[in-house]
Design a protein around this motif. Structure first.
Motif: not given
Length: 369
Positions: A144-156
Motif C-alpha cells: 500500500q502507498v498513501s499520498f497526501l496532496l497539499r499546495q506545493d507539497l506531496v507526502i508519500t
C-alpha cells in the motif's frame, strides 16, 4: 502406507493474502487509533526529501528533526517520501508536524485499506496498491502507498524502501518534459501514473505465463499444470482487489474542484482514467482466459480418464465370455460329452478365439477404440 498425493499440492501454490490481516488488533479501539496492520519490512523509518522548481532540484535523506525546517524553506514543489510504517511514535511526530487528521493516519497504517481518495480538511488523501513481481519466482508483492496532496507539497507513505517511482525521479533530476514547471498536483498524477504503468508490466508477465500454461495444458495436462493455473488465478484475484477501486478513485480525482487540483492537469487525469480502464479490461480478459484454461485442463484430464476407462471396459468385455467358457468347462461333472472329444480342447480354444476376434471387429466397426 504412503500418503496419497493431494490433487492440488499446497507447496506448489505460494501464499497470497486475499483477505484483511490483523484486523482483530483494532477491535474495541476508538476511531483514529494508530495501529499498524502490516509486517515490519525495514528496521528504521527513513525520510527522503525531493524539492525542486524550474531552476533547482535536490534529493536527499533527512532526519525527523529536519522536517519542520523543510516546511519553512521549501521550494516550489516538495516531495517527502516516508518509508516504514511500523514505528508508531515516529509516525505520530510526522502526523503532528504536518497536521494530519488522526483518521487519515489510521488509514495510512491500515495496509489492507481499500484504494480510495478523500478530501480531508486542507489536503487530498489517496491510497493505492503498488504491485511488483518478486525478484525470484512468480510471486507478487502488493504494497500500500498513501499520498497526501497539499499546495506545493506531496507526502508519500510506504512500508519499505524501493518503489516504481524511479522514472519520475529521473524526469525530475534531468528536467525531462514539463514536470518541473508544474505543481504538486501534476507530481501526484505522475506518481499515480507510474503505479498504473507497473500494472501493465505485471499483467504482461502473467499473460506470458498463461500462454505457456495453455501449451502445457494441451500437451501434458497434469496436477502440476493445474497447480500453476490455480496460482495464476489467485494472483489475478489479488490484483483485482487492488485495481478495481482505482476506477472510482480516478473519477473522484477528475471531478474534484478545489485548490489542490488545477484545471491544467484535467486532460492528464482523463488519460489516467483511460489507462485504469484498460488495465481492468486486460485483467478481466486474463481472468476469463485462466478460467477457460482451468476448464480445458480439467476436460483433458477427464478425457484421459475416459480413454483409460474405455480401454479397461473393452478388455473386461472381451474376457467376460472367455471367463464364462472357462467356468463352464471347469466344472467337475462326469456327464460332459465335450470332455471326451479327442480335439475338444482345441475346439474350445478356437471358439474362444473366434469370439474375441468377433468382438474386436464389432468394437472397431462401432469406433469404440
Amino acid at each position: 502406507m504412503s500418503k496419497k498425493k493431494p490433487f492440488l499440492s499446497r507447496h506448489l501454490i505460494p501464499k497470497i493474502n486475499l483477505f484483511p490481516q490483523k484486523k482483530g488488533s483494532k477491535i474495541g479501539l476508538p476511531p483514529g487509533s494508530m495501529v499498524f496492520t502490516g509486517k515490519k519490512k525495514i528496521e528504521d523509518v527513513t525520510i527522503e526529501l525531493t524539492h525542486y522548481d524550474e531552476e533547482f532540484y535536490e534529493q536527499k535523506k533527512i532526519s525527523l528533526k529536519e522536517l519542520p525546517n523543510v516546511l519553512e524553506n521549501r521550494k516550489k514543489v516538495t516531495w517527502i517520501d516516508v518509508d516504514g510504517l511500523h514505528d508508531i511514535e515516529t509516525l505520530e511526530e510526522i502526523r503532528q508536524i504536518f497536521s494530519i487528521n488522526k483518521l487519515t493516519m489510521e488509514d495510512i497504517l491500515d495496509v489492507d485499506q481499500r484504494p480510495k481518495m478523500e478530501v480531508v480538511e486542507d489536503y487530498l488523501y489517496v491510497s493505492v496498491k503498488m504491485i511488483r513481481k518478486e525478484p525470484e519466482g512468480d510471486a507478487l508483492d502488493v504494497e500500500q502507498v498513501s499520498f497526501l496532496l497539499r499546495q506545493d507539497l506531496v507526502i508519500t507513505f510506504q512500508e519499505r524502501e524501493g518503489d516504481v517511482f524511479n522514472y519520475v525521479r529521473g524526469r525530475l533530476e534531468n528536467s525531462i518534459g514539463n514536470i518541473r514547471k508544474r505543481g504538486s498536483d501534476y507530481l501526484l498524477y505522475a506518481l499515480l501514473d507510474s503505479i498504473i504503468d507497473s500494472y501493465f508490466v505485471v499483467l504482461e508477465g502473467i499473460g506470458s505465463r498463461l500462454e505457456d500454461l495453455e501449451e502445457a495444458a494441451i500437451n501434458n495436462a497434469g496436477d502440476e499444470t493445474l497447480n500453476r493455473i490455480y496460482f495464476q488465478r489467485k494472483q489475478l484475484m489479488a490484483i483485482r482487489k487492488a485495481i478495481y477501486p482505482l476506477r472510482e478513485v480516478s473519477v473522484v480525482f477528475q471531478k474534484h474542484e478545489g485548490p489542490h487540483v488545477s484545471q491544467e492537469i484535467h486532460p492528464f487525469l482523463q488519460d489516467l482514467h483511460e489507462n485504469i480502464t484498460q488495465v481492468i479490461e486486460l485483467l478481466d480478459g486474463f481472468r476469463d482466459f485462466s478460467g477457460s484454461l482451468l476448464d480445458l485442463c480439467m476436460n483433458i484430464l477427464s478425457n484421459k480418464m475416459n480413454q483409460i476407462m474405455k480401454v479397461l471396459t473393452v478388455i473386461s468385455t472381451i474376457f467376460i465370455p472367455l471367463s464364462f467358457v472357462a467356468g463352464v468347462y471347469g466344472m467337475n461333472f462326469e456327464n460332459m460329452p465335450e470332455l471326451h472329444l479327442r480335439n475338444g480342447y482345441f475346439y474350445v480354444l478356437g471358439g474362444m478365439f473366434v469370439a474375441v476376434m468377433g468382438m474386436l471387429l464389432y468394437f472397431r466397426w462401432k469406433k469404440w477404440f
